[in-house]
Structures are given as structure tokens and as C-alpha cells.
Scaffold this active site. Structure first.
Site: not given
Lengths: 384, 384
Positions: B157, B227, B323, B356-357
């Protein structure tokens, strides 16, 4: 585009229908709304055998001004592409009805309305509503306008949810239904984005537990952030890249937190202009209604079971390739269930890079599909 | 998992490196930071010929505690998957360095630090920084640790952005680079999501123009909303559906605005726990650095031109199929440029529905790819 807005209907120019307290709206939550008001617009004339009425259902932040200027912003009607002379919905041939959903803020009873029992705005004492409640109020309006059967019910996004609910709850009053860029239930990601918007609103101290009207404040910053987050989901990544890319607002970077990039400025504008025309509590209630939407859940978990009474109807389902909010997979799910229920369904997936918003934008394939579908239904019904 | 956390390095257990004012950090904006502090951790021992040092670069909300417990939350290191005995980065063989980026809030100089010139927190008087500024500070730290050449730089990232910047600015100090789930420039959609987060923070009255430390407040609600919005982009739609679907928190709906759905409760928790460990102004500065990131822009618009000095290096680029924040297309763009520049590149797109994580989660294919790649570089360098 403003000159394209239509003149009010010759039959009725719309307004607000006030139902007597003897005709309350009964809600899915178990509550009732007495003294229900439904704000609406109509275009065209009802024909002699009352067979040409079409109901247009609006999306989350839409309203009844489908083809006439918005009274607050002065902007042209939001679906002039589809409603007008020579368009798929033509006031020369159709009697077109569009009403503000309950829970909304454009005249229909919602959290900003005065609660007759207290003389004060409902705010958070307004009951949580569902898509089915919205549709029940629409059915009451359609009856009040002395229309028994609708030739078609048409809507995109949340409008498409209402169209499905009509087919489930009032199939006997419908000949056809058009569902555009919608879903039969809200996905976890959709709920998540809505929750971000609600938290943004409720985090604004000017929201004041929803009672901002009593305090003379408005949670404008929170509502603007909610709109900004939602707006990203209405566009596709390729459309954002094509429209904005990394283009700057000025020559060079600001080395600060001003809107350096055009996409930032665009989003800020979307947020700021939205708060002028929308009520924050309405945003909470309508997003909640969408999150609660799950047709199959009340039919044994089988979506097709919900549509078995709609076998006489014809359906048209449209989706857009770049729509990631209500993607083709979700629309195809509806098509499968309708087919399994024995309904006749036309399904068109439209190539577009415009994302979910494509249903409001210039998409000639959508116009052609609707013209063809509605024309076919008209011929079948002896209307053309 | 906490028992897997590593003991501090035998050479140095990390801490905060304080550079003398005679060694200021020169910034892309033209400014300088005097009295620079860089907080870091190390694991393993530097070998005799100083050839086994690896730098790990962290993502937006990461920190130097890659393989040791977080001092605030007590949670285990954030990349224990990859750093540990028998892992691709092994303190038995490698000297592993990880530092908090400048602009961060875990000990490196950032907006919450005291400005030596005023004796008060920098807040918004902190200069806007870039990814290249972060890397320049890392290079100063690596030199301070008496490491001339890094065996590898590794990051996912925003960490992958730093890795690319290292290859552009300090190729002579690198043997290899691993770029995971990253991009060579921020897309319009990425900028848009960051801008929503920044607006959420700045909309919070407790932010107080950034000077919340002076007022004894913290913009917790705004930071939590930021967040929450960001967290949705870290997961894929299928992962959200698989993990949460429309599962409820309790039996039945609340008919209110509590967290009815598990996904709402999860997001609220993500927001609430984040504010305990992160500084709101740091969030503004780091997201800004990411938005400004565009390697090609400073190389005539041609990404390959940026990497021509890195031809001696070996690269490994990894992406994940689900992602959508830094999709495979963006990573492939880097691979093409590296190849065009004449660099040796391994590229693996990993099937995963985790979004993405995935780069932080259990992905055995990622582990295998890194083990293979780094082992190959080690053999080539005579390290294995």
C-alpha cells in the site's frame, strides 16, 4: 435544459394530497401515520378508460419533480431524458405520476413534518419506515387520483426497489414494471456506506440528537460529508479518472489542505449544494429504509416466491456495466427470480463507464430499451 | 498471536533517533525540519559485511511495530505473517528495520510533535510532506544505523509507494525491492476517498483548525468517520458479504438507528478503536502525501524514466484480484514501467477475495512468493 421542463398536467398540476385521519398509513413497524400528506406531480392526461397512468419512483435524494423545475434549486426535472414529448414516457400518451416518498423532505410526511399530536417537528420521533411503507403511501395516492391500474411503474436505484415492492404487494394494479440499476436487497457494502453517511450526520453537533429544528441549527457539515462519501459510489473509477484524473485546480500544488485536485473541488461542491435541498433526518430515514430492504426475507428466503402473483405482468430490468453500487450481478438476481416465478422479463445490461449515475445520464441504449419495452406493452394492451 | 512477537534486536532495540539540527530534513515543499526525530524498531543482527539489512515500509495507519506489540493497543506486530523465524523476513538471517514515517504519530516528527521554534505542537504549521520526504528521512536513519546498502526494501500500500520512491531516489543503496498492492500515483477515486476522510475530520468542531491540542479536545468523531469510510475501501464487496452479509446484531430489527446489522457494528468498532491510536492531523498529512504521490509526473510523465537508475536491482510486485483500492491494473502499470526501464521484475497477481487488506492477512501465496523471491536474491548476492 430548463426550457424542456414540462407544463403541469392539464388534469392536475400536482401539489400535496392530504389524507383524512380516518385514512392513516399503516407501517411495517406496527406504527401508523395519521394525517398523511403525499406531495406529487403529474404530467399528461388520464385517458377515458384510465389505462395510461404511469408511476415514476424516485431514488434516495430524488423527488416528485421528475420533469419540472426543482422549486429550491431551479434545476430542471431530474429525468427529462425519459419523460417528455417523444421520450419513452410521453405526456402526449401517458398520464405520468411522481410522488415524493414518505420520509422525504419535499412535501410528503417525513421527519421534518409537524407531528399533529405535538405541534412540533417529528424529528427522531418519526417512525422508521420501509420501502413497502413508501409504496403503500403511493398506492393510496394513486387511488386518490382515481387510478385503479397503472400501465407501468418505473424507477432506478431506490426507485427500482419501490417498483419491485409494487410488483410484490400490488401486482393486480400493474401491467408492467421497469427496474433500473437496483437490487432486491441491500448488500453489506451498501449498508456500510450508508452507515458512514449516517454516522457523519450524527457526529455533527448541530444535529442535536435530530432535534436541530428546535435549536435553529442544521447539521450541514455532517450531511455534506455523507453526500461526498455517497457520491463516490455513484460514479465509476474510470469515469472519475476520465473526468478528473489528477488534474489540478490551479497551476501547481497548494502544499496545504485546500482543494488542490479538481476531484476534491467537485466533491466539495456536491456536498455543499446538497445541504441546500435536503434534510439530514430524511437522509437517515431513507437510507435506513433501503438498508432494511430485503424482499426475499419475507418470502421464505426465496425471491421468486415473492413474485408469483406478478405472472401476468411484464418486466424490464436494466443494469450498467460500471455500476458497482447496484452491479449487474444484483440485477441479474432479480431477473432470475422473475423468470423462475414465471414472469416475462426483458433484461439489458448496458455498456457504460458512468457508474450507477448512468441511469440519470445520457444513455441512448437505455432510452431505446425503454421505448421498445413500453411500446410493446402498449401494443399488447391495445394502447398504441 | 502475541507470543509470536519478536524480542528486540540484539544490536539495537530501536527507539527514537534524534538528528542534530546540523542535519535537517530538506522537504519537497522547500521547507526544512530541524531536530528531526525518527522512531524505529529493529529485529535480528546486522552481519559482518553489513549486507543483510532489510527496510520494511508501513502503510497509512501503520507504524514501526512490524513484529513487536503495539505500545498503545498491546496488539501484536502488524506483519508477523512475514517477519519472524522461518518467515520470508527472518531475524535469524536478516537485520530488519522499520521506522515510523515522518508526519506520523508514533514517535517520528509529525504535526503532533513540538515545534522547537515555538515550544508548541506544530499542528497545521507542520509542513506538507511527500512520500519522497518520508523516504529521505528513512535514508537518514539507515545511514545513522551505519547501513550503506539495503538487501531489500519491502512495503504494501503506502509502503509500496515508499519502496518505489527508494528505487527512484536511492537505487545505489538497494539490491532488491518488493512492492505489494500499491500504485505509482493516486487515482481520482483514491483522492476522492481521502478527501472525504479529511473533510470528516475538519468538519468536527473539536478539530479547531488543527489546534485541538491547545484546546484539550480531540476530533474523535470526525476521525472515526474518516476511518469508517476508508475501511470499506480496504475490504472487497465479496469479503464484506461473506463476513457479514445482512446478519443482524440481535434477533429482529431495532426500528431505529442503532447498529442493527453486524457490518454497522463492525465499522463503528473500527472507527472507535482507531481514534485511540491515531492522531487526526497525522491522518490529514499522510493522506495528503499519498494524494500528491505521482512518480511519473517528475520524470516527464514517463514512469519507466524514473527507474532507469534501478537496472541493477531486482523487483517483486504483488497484487490481489479483489483489491479495488490499488487494483492489479495499477500494479501491472508499475511492472510494465520497470520492465521498460530494463529492470528484472517478478509479478504475481494473487487470487483473493479479501480486498486491499489481503496484504496484511493470511495469504500463503504471498508468503511463498516472497520467500522464493528473497531467497533467489540472497543466493545471487552470496547471502544464502
Amino acid at each position: 435544459m430548463a426550457d424542456l421542463d414540462l407544463a403541469p398536467s392539464a388534469l392536475t398540476d400536482g401539489g400535496t394530497w392530504r389524507f383524512p385521519t380516518s385514512e392513516p398509513l399503516r407501517l411495517d413497524s406496527g406504527g401508523v401515520i395519521e394525517g398523511l400528506e403525499v406531495a406529487y406531480q403529474t404530467y399528461g392526461r388520464l385517458n377515458a378508460d384510465r389505462s395510461n397512468a404511469v408511476l415514476v419512483c424516485h431514488a434516495l435524494t430524488g423527488d416528485q419533480h421528475v420533469a419540472s423545475p426543482h422549486p429550491v434549486t431551479g434545476k430542471p426535472g431530474w429525468w427529462l431524458r425519459l419523460v417528455g414529448p417523444g421520450k419513452p414516457l410521453d405526456p402526449e400518451r401517458h398520464f405520468i405520476i411522481c410522488s415524493n416518498v414518505i420520509g422525504g423532505c419535499m412535501g410528503s410526511t417525513g421527519p421534518a413534518s409537524i407531528n399533529p399530536a405535538t405541534g412540533k417537528p417529528w424529528a427522531l420521533s418519526f417512525p422508521v419506515i420501509t420501502i413497502a411503507d413508501m409504496v403503500r403511501a403511493q398506492a393510496m395516492l394513486v387511488s386518490a387520483l382515481e387510478v385503479e391500474t397503472l400501465f407501468a411503474v418505473v424507477g432506478g436505484s431506490m426507485g427500482g426497489m419501490q417498483v419491485q415492492q409494487w410488483a410484490v404487494d400490488y401486482p393486480e394494479r400493474l401491467a408492467s414494471a421497469v427496474i433500473i440499476a437496483s437490487a432486491s436487497r441491500h448488500s453489506a457494502q451498501n449498508i456500510a456506506f450508508h452507515e458512514v453517511g449516517r454516522q457523519a450526520i450524527m457526529a455533527d453537533p448541530d444535529w442535536r440528537g435530530g432535534a436541530y429544528a428546535d435549536h435553529g441549527t442544521r447539521p450541514e457539515k455532517g450531511l455534506a460529508v455523507a453526500r461526498m462519501a455517497a457520491h463516490i459510489t455513484y460514479l465509476s473509477e474510470p469515469a472519475l479518472q476520465r473526468k478528473f484524473g489528477r488534474e489540478l485546480q490551479r497551476d501547481g500544488l497548494s502544499w496545504g489542505f485546500d482543494a488542490d485536485f479538481q476531484v476534491e473541488s467537485y466533491l466539495r461542491h456536491q456536498g455543499a449544494s446538497f445541504v441546500d435541498r435536503f434534510d439530514a433526518n430524511s437522509y437517515l430515514y431513507i437510507t435506513r429504509a433501503m438498508d432494511y430492504f430485503d424482499i426475499a426475507a419475507s418470502h421464505g428466503g426465496v425471491l421468486a416466491s415473492a413474485f408469483t402473483r406478478a405472472r401476468h405482468m411484464r418486466f424490464c430490468v436494466l443494469s450498467f456495466t460500471s455500476d458497482w453500487l447496484y452491479p449487474t450481478t444484483e440485477n441479474r438476481h432479480i431477473v432470475r427470480a422473475l423468470t423462475a416465478a414465471g414472469c416475462r422479463v426483458a433484461f439489458v445490461e448496458i455498456e457504460s463507464d458512468k457508474g450507477h449515475d448512468a441511469f440519470l445520464l445520457d444513455e441512448p441504449v437505455m432510452d431505446a430499451a425503454l421505448t421498445g419495452f413500453l411500446g410493446s406493452v402498449e401494443r399488447e394492451r391495445g394502447l398504441a
